[in-house]
Design a protein around this motif. Structure first.
Motif, PDB file in Angstrom:
ATOM      1  N   ILE A 256       5.127  30.014 -12.419  1.00  0.00           N
ATOM      2  CA  ILE A 256       6.204  30.973 -12.145  1.00  0.00           C
ATOM      3  C   ILE A 256       5.823  32.354 -12.676  1.00  0.00           C
ATOM      4  O   ILE A 256       5.963  33.367 -11.976  1.00  0.00           O
ATOM      5  N   LEU A 257       5.349  32.390 -13.909  1.00  0.00           N
ATOM      6  CA  LEU A 257       4.946  33.660 -14.515  1.00  0.00           C
ATOM      7  C   LEU A 257       3.853  34.335 -13.694  1.00  0.00           C
ATOM      8  O   LEU A 257       3.939  35.540 -13.397  1.00  0.00           O
ATOM      9  N   PHE A 258       2.844  33.583 -13.299  1.00  0.00           N
ATOM     10  CA  PHE A 258       1.724  34.167 -12.569  1.00  0.00           C
ATOM     11  C   PHE A 258       2.127  34.607 -11.159  1.00  0.00           C
ATOM     12  O   PHE A 258       1.613  35.611 -10.653  1.00  0.00           O
ATOM     13  N   TYR A 259       3.048  33.877 -10.528  1.00  0.00           N
ATOM     14  CA  TYR A 259       3.522  34.312  -9.208  1.00  0.00           C
ATOM     15  C   TYR A 259       4.264  35.644  -9.325  1.00  0.00           C
ATOM     16  O   TYR A 259       4.114  36.533  -8.463  1.00  0.00           O
ATOM     17  N   LEU A 260       5.069  35.790 -10.367  1.00  0.00           N
ATOM     18  CA  LEU A 260       5.771  37.056 -10.565  1.00  0.00           C
ATOM     19  C   LEU A 260       4.789  38.196 -10.836  1.00  0.00           C
ATOM     20  O   LEU A 260       4.937  39.303 -10.291  1.00  0.00           O
ATOM     21  N   LEU A 261       3.785  37.916 -11.655  1.00  0.00           N
ATOM     22  CA  LEU A 261       2.774  38.940 -11.949  1.00  0.00           C
ATOM     23  C   LEU A 261       1.941  39.277 -10.725  1.00  0.00           C
ATOM     24  O   LEU A 261       1.466  40.417 -10.574  1.00  0.00           O
ATOM     25  N   SER A 262       1.772  38.292  -9.821  1.00  0.00           N
ATOM     26  CA  SER A 262       0.957  38.536  -8.624  1.00  0.00           C
ATOM     27  C   SER A 262       1.617  39.530  -7.674  1.00  0.00           C
ATOM     28  O   SER A 262       0.946  40.122  -6.819  1.00  0.00           O
ATOM     29  N   ILE A 263       2.924  39.726  -7.824  1.00  0.00           N
ATOM     30  CA  ILE A 263       3.611  40.729  -6.997  1.00  0.00           C
ATOM     31  C   ILE A 263       3.100  42.122  -7.351  1.00  0.00           C
ATOM     32  O   ILE A 263       2.988  43.004  -6.488  1.00  0.00           O
ATOM     33  N   VAL A 264       2.750  42.299  -8.639  1.00  0.00           N
ATOM     34  CA  VAL A 264       2.216  43.574  -9.110  1.00  0.00           C
ATOM     35  C   VAL A 264       0.697  43.629  -8.963  1.00  0.00           C
ATOM     36  O   VAL A 264       0.136  44.630  -8.526  1.00  0.00           O
TER      37      VAL A 264
END
Length: 396
Positions: A256-264
């Motif tokens: 979840i954390l990495f998917y959110l960071l992948s938006i940036v």
């Protein structure tokens, strides 16, 4: 083999008086840690008194995500009630139905009357109450519980010695039973949701980053409901060494954390994909339990892996019209039919295969296959939780 404490039961001495059960319940508040099971024996009957067997291979301890179960040098397996999160996964792994919830949603079981033993106050209440010596305890090198009326002893290696009746009569009882898993909707939502997202993000379908994060967050929060002590849920990742549940929650949360960071930063996509892959593999391993024969078979990994692609490949074809998505989709649907050819699975997957073939000429129709596949996977997963074949105590 090192000598550890274990119960000893002698069929020929038991008079079926229930004193052992009564003494345990009186001491520990009617939690039913000990059972006295009466079974036909030739023209007569016999009984088996059994509780937790303090196994040499305590699978309950290995699967516990909160490190709430421990085994000491005497061989006594205990639950630390202040650490239990009430998830119930230990009950899945135990083939002797030894673990019981109390009124506070905390798991309990026989602890060999630990406080009495170590405090020099006496022997286990059940042993003390037995008027004939049918139930005793002592230091034993290994268990002797390889009898037809108990689950296979190689699952947990129970440290109990059962002295069988001297008369050559068979004891008739069933040790495999069927039940519905309680409160499973959160588990269904999380397993199906994480599998769908793994396929969706693997193919990098539209808005894969935000969609993946949102679905994982919602399904993970929904699954928390399976634990009766949500105030301690943070302990779910405390046993990464042996618990697949701990690994599933940790790596799915990292995803979840990495998917959110992948938006940036798109580079986090690869970490998200790796974390979720480990999370889904952990999901599969959670259910590969010898104590539950309906789960411990090839259809479980085939179903979990298959749903990754049956719910994402149709969308991949819908957005790209690339025929290369159709070939693996049909192959996976066929493998699912072969691994679990129930009428529902056969019917839905067969229809989906036909529609997938037609979509080669009419691409938009593939969305029907997507809907059918989702229904098929959800229905199959519901059956997975609702018709659980498990090993348990003998029943006549």
């Amino acid at each position: 083999m090192e000598r550890k404490l274990g119960f000893i039961f002698d069929h020929d001495k038991c008079i079926i008086c229930n004193a052992c059960v009564d003494a345990c319940n009186k001491a520990y508040g009617n939690l039913n840690w000990r059972s006295l099971i009466v079974m036909p024996y030739g023209e007569s009957k016999t009984a088996l008194s059994i509780a937790c067997n303090h196994c040499d291979n305590p699978t309950c301890m290995k699967v516990c995500p909160a490190n709430a179960i421990e085994k000491n040098d005497m061989g006594i397996v205990r639950i630390r009630e202040d650490k239990c999160i009430g998830c119930g996964f230990c009950t899945w792994a135990c083939p002797y139905e030894a673990l019981k919830f109390n009124d506070m949603g905390i798991m309990t079981k026989c602890n060999f009357c630990y406080d009495r033993l170590v405090g020099g106050k006496g022997i286990p209440y059940c042993v003390e109450a037995c008027p004939t010596g049918a139930l005793s305890f002592g230091w034993i090198e290994k268990g002797e519980a390889n009898v037809d009326y108990l689950p296979p002893s190689d699952i947990t290696k129970p440290r109990i010695v059962i002295k069988q009746p001297e008369a050559k009569e068979s004891i008739r009882a069933n040790v495999t039973h069927t039940k519905r898993e309680d409160n499973y909707l959160g588990l269904l939502a999380f397993t199906i949701g994480s599998e769908f997202i793994l396929g969706y993000s693997l193919l990098k379908l539209p808005f894969w980053g935000i969609i993946s994060a949102l679905i994982l967050i919602v399904s993970l929060l929904f699954s928390v409901n399976h634990a009766k002590r949500t105030d301690r849920f943070y302990r779910v990742i405390y046993n990464l060494k042996t618990s697949w549940l701990s690994r599933e929650v940790l790596f799915s949360s990292l995803a979840i954390l990495f998917y959110l960071l992948s938006i940036v930063n798109p580079l986090f996509y690869y970490l998200a994909l790796l974390s979720l892959t480990i999370g889904v593999i952990s999901s599969i391993m959670i259910y590969m339990l010898k104590a539950r024969p309906s789960w411990y078979k090839a259809d479980t990994p085939i179903s979990f892996v298959g749903s990754i692609f049956t719910m994402s490949l149709p969308l991949g074809y819908y957005f790209t019209h690339n025929i290369l998505f159709i070939i693996p989709l049909i192959l996976i649907l066929a493998i699912e039919i072969a691994s679990n050819h129930t009428k529902f699975r056969l019917g839905f997957n067969a229809v989906s295969i036909v529609i997938s073939l037609i979509s080669i000429f009419i691409p938009e129709i593939i969305i029907i296959s997507e809907i059918i596949n989702i229904i098929s996977e959800v229905e199959h997963r519901m059956e997975f939780y609702e018709k659980v074949i498990y090993y348990g105590l003998p029943k006549v």
